[in-house]
Design a protein around this motif. Sequence first.
Motif, mmCIF file in Angstrom:
data_model
loop_
_atom_site.group_PDB
_atom_site.id
_atom_site.type_symbol
_atom_site.label_atom_id
_atom_site.label_comp_id
_atom_site.label_asym_id
_atom_site.label_seq_id
_atom_site.Cartn_x
_atom_site.Cartn_y
_atom_site.Cartn_z
ATOM 1 N N ALA A 196 0.879 -1.159 -0.112
ATOM 2 C CA ALA A 196 0.015 -0.101 0.032
ATOM 3 C C ALA A 196 0.997 1.348 -0.072
ATOM 4 O O ALA A 196 1.845 1.260 0.604
ATOM 5 N N GLY A 197 0.467 2.308 -0.754
ATOM 6 C CA GLY A 197 1.160 3.670 -0.579
ATOM 7 C C GLY A 197 1.413 4.078 0.710
ATOM 8 O O GLY A 197 0.945 3.797 1.499
ATOM 9 N N TRP A 232 0.072 6.616 1.794
ATOM 10 C CA TRP A 232 -1.027 7.119 2.400
ATOM 11 C C TRP A 232 -1.574 6.208 3.178
ATOM 12 O O TRP A 232 -2.286 6.766 4.246
ATOM 13 N N ALA A 242 -10.680 12.668 -0.170
ATOM 14 C CA ALA A 242 -9.821 11.575 -0.567
ATOM 15 C C ALA A 242 -10.417 11.304 -1.936
ATOM 16 O O ALA A 242 -11.473 11.378 -2.176
ATOM 17 N N SER A 285 2.006 14.042 2.516
ATOM 18 C CA SER A 285 2.369 15.110 1.413
ATOM 19 C C SER A 285 2.673 14.638 -0.060
ATOM 20 O O SER A 285 2.307 14.921 -1.077
ATOM 21 N N ASN A 286 2.700 13.225 0.013
ATOM 22 C CA ASN A 286 2.987 12.429 -1.217
ATOM 23 C C ASN A 286 1.850 12.447 -2.136
ATOM 24 O O ASN A 286 1.787 12.604 -3.427
ATOM 25 N N SER A 287 0.834 12.337 -1.454
ATOM 26 C CA SER A 287 -0.685 12.227 -2.253
ATOM 27 C C SER A 287 -1.371 13.396 -1.942
ATOM 28 O O SER A 287 -2.474 13.451 -2.480
ATOM 29 N N GLY A 288 -0.763 14.480 -1.266
ATOM 30 C CA GLY A 288 -1.651 15.816 -1.325
ATOM 31 C C GLY A 288 -2.651 15.737 -0.358
ATOM 32 O O GLY A 288 -3.810 16.370 -0.603
ATOM 33 N N LEU A 289 -2.805 14.832 0.593
ATOM 34 C CA LEU A 289 -3.773 14.576 1.476
ATOM 35 C C LEU A 289 -3.810 15.447 2.611
ATOM 36 O O LEU A 289 -2.562 15.506 3.141
ATOM 37 N N PHE A 290 -4.765 16.044 3.153
ATOM 38 C CA PHE A 290 -4.930 16.710 4.519
ATOM 39 C C PHE A 290 -5.987 16.690 5.036
ATOM 40 O O PHE A 290 -6.938 16.287 4.478
#
Lengths: 340, 510
Positions: A18-19, A21, A50, A330-335
Amino acid sequence: MVRVASEEGAEVEFDQQAGSWFESYGRFASSLLVLQKSSEPLPKLVAIQAPSRAFVAAALNIGFSAQAIFTVAEQETRVPLESMSVLEAGSLLQVRFQWQQEDKRSVTKNRRIVTGTLTSFSPVKSGARFPSITLDIGSKLEKISLTNNLAQVFAMPPETPKGQETQEAPADGINLERWGSFFSQQRPTACTFTYLTQFEQEASLEIKDHLLVDQYLQVPSMNIKKLSRLDRLTEDEHTHFVNAFEALRSFQKLEDEIFSLIEPFQFVILDGNAAVANLVGNSLLRHKTKICIVDSGNHEMLSDSISAIGGEAMHLERPQNDSGILEIDSNSGLFAEMWF
Amino acid sequence: MNAVDATNQRNQNFGMKDGVSFHGLVSDPQSQTLLAALQIFKSDWIEADHLSELRRSISRGYQFVRLPYFFSPSGTEFLLECLGDTNRQIKLNEAFLGPEEKDLLGRYVLELEELSSQEPPWRALADEVDGLGARLLFVTEASRWANDLSSFVSASDRTKTWTSVPAVGFLTRMQPRQFDALVFLGNPLEVTDSQARLIFTAGLSPKVHCWIPWPSSLSRQALETKLFGPLKPTIGLPSFKHAQIAQSRESSIELEQVASRVATRSAEHGLELERLGTTGSEKCLLLRIGDSDVIPVEVTATRVSTLVFDSVSGRVREESTDWPFPGPGSIVFALVEQGEQDFLWDVAKVEMGDQYAEFDESRQHWLHRLKDFVGLHGAQGAERIFTDHGVTKASNLADWLINEKFTKPRANTDFRALLEALSLDEENIKKVMSLTSKFRGELNQVAKTARDLVCDALSTENWADLQAGETLDVLLEEFGDVVYRIGKVNSISEEVYQVPASQVRRVVNH
């Protein structure tokens, strides 16, 4: 990196890394639980946008479970045999028997767990070798002989489900004490409202290369449901749990009962657009920390869910600076956006 | 692609920076003349009731010129047809038109004539899009343009690497298959908020490219609000400046709004149904529903789909019933709109995934052989040879050749006999039949899902209306705006009709 694998014998078999994330969501959940123990305020509303709802709730639940194990000791108290006589009737107790191995060839060990309210205590009398207690375990009264060293008794928090079950552990290669504590812990943390089919499918997958699996529990893999200590909210499968899940529909159907059921949980995960749109503004959840998973990959009720979050946020405060926004990955731009 | 793989891919795409680009479909000079020609929509008189047919005709042309003209390979033919219709309407309504109106209409017609005489723009667009990467996912603003988009992909000879979906909502069902980019043809402000989010933030591809009609009408801020509302944007949107027509932004927005209103009103003008002919390869009985609709059902059919009300669950469900019915009274339903074949095809193509290319290749191979065979022996000669080879329905040969979506003769034994007659070897026959069977399975599944949605849409009240003899239309937006018409069977024809295969089990105006 965590690996996610299909259960053995599944129609489509896979074993996939899994990534970043996945672990990031877990760390985010752990940090929320740490925050709860600190003097810092907990957010009332958390919005995660998401690209897909898939595995977000699963990863959060694992994060909550991993953090909960470190606080378990505060939730239960071991009751020494000599103190048994002073316990009041009605106290909620859990008896954990010793691990047994059926025979030497058996690859597993088992132990019984019985949870119920104390109805009576019988001290050692002449002719009897051990004291005994009688517990009301919901469906019946169970008289248990407290054989020396063979059973431990714990006082449990009130939300502990009554009943009895047999726990299973690998016979070799694990620390039984840790295993026992992990699977007996009683710390209601997060309750997820979701679409059952998708959620249960995800929860059946195996997790590998996770700190909790290979270092703490010392097994090669464990499914998400076990690892995140999930149980149904309205229908207990176990006499212990950390996280719970329930169908979105049940929330609406149960109405009056639901409040007492969710009372012990500080965190409520609204998994997907329908759950967010329907529940984020519900007054029964006013004092909870609502974690909204907005599924951008599904246009059904997507706008409704965003509007509902906006409506709820109007009653809350958003920090002036960037402290209201926490980066998840940060790799997936998730916040996560947070309101207090 | 398993669920973890797909989620990894989505998250990877989601995190791509600078992933969105905007492009104008219209060049500056062209947009100036088009906008000028469309001033007609600013006139109040165009909305007069007695000019409804003229308005419908102009609106049809406007809607086409606004968007599908740029990617439709049959744009010139459509424009010529539209011109003919508009000129006819202008002539019919001449008495109601003053000099100013005639001037505006003249400019509009002139612009359409200009466009129809030019090289169609789809090739240039295909060349431009080609540079974005090998694997592209296409979708356009409105599902009614899905057939044009599908033709664009076919005419560009990219069916193996480009995938088009018939409606934005369909993106929900897509898995990210390592597309290089998602290409959206249309104005993202013209789709619903949820659909716009699906295009930009579902993580189906690392890049999103929008080709926008009247690009000056797009504002970055308006799009950001549409996508994220009160939430923090998850992606950065670039500013889009179309230098020379930036001044006319308000004008183009106004035109969009007026034209959209006109188009909505015009859409009420019924469906253009193909008239039922007396020639055709299928012998059918006609189920009459409502006042003027029939559903042809083959005389050789054994089962027919009906709707029944389940009083326990309180829901309507589909039930297969023996044919012919003992008598009228059953509730039946069928597709109304033409072109749904294309739509179902596109959906099934996406569902089949990478294997579609293999199926398409094998199908083209044997269809080419079939056409060559007919060219060599003549239609009658070919039919005779096929019959001799055991193809029992070789008399349908003409229908097979005409129907662009023909996949196989109905009976598998006929299919095998036909392939044998075309000298395919055993290995190839097995492969063709297996791939065709898989694709037909996907088609059937898509159609079943659509029919289930029809059942879900019906309430108890609707059911009472149907029993009382009313007909109801159910439009499935998710399925390319296909319309199912539902009604009680009033009568069944005693006479047998010869019906073209394309009209069998469809609602036909009669």
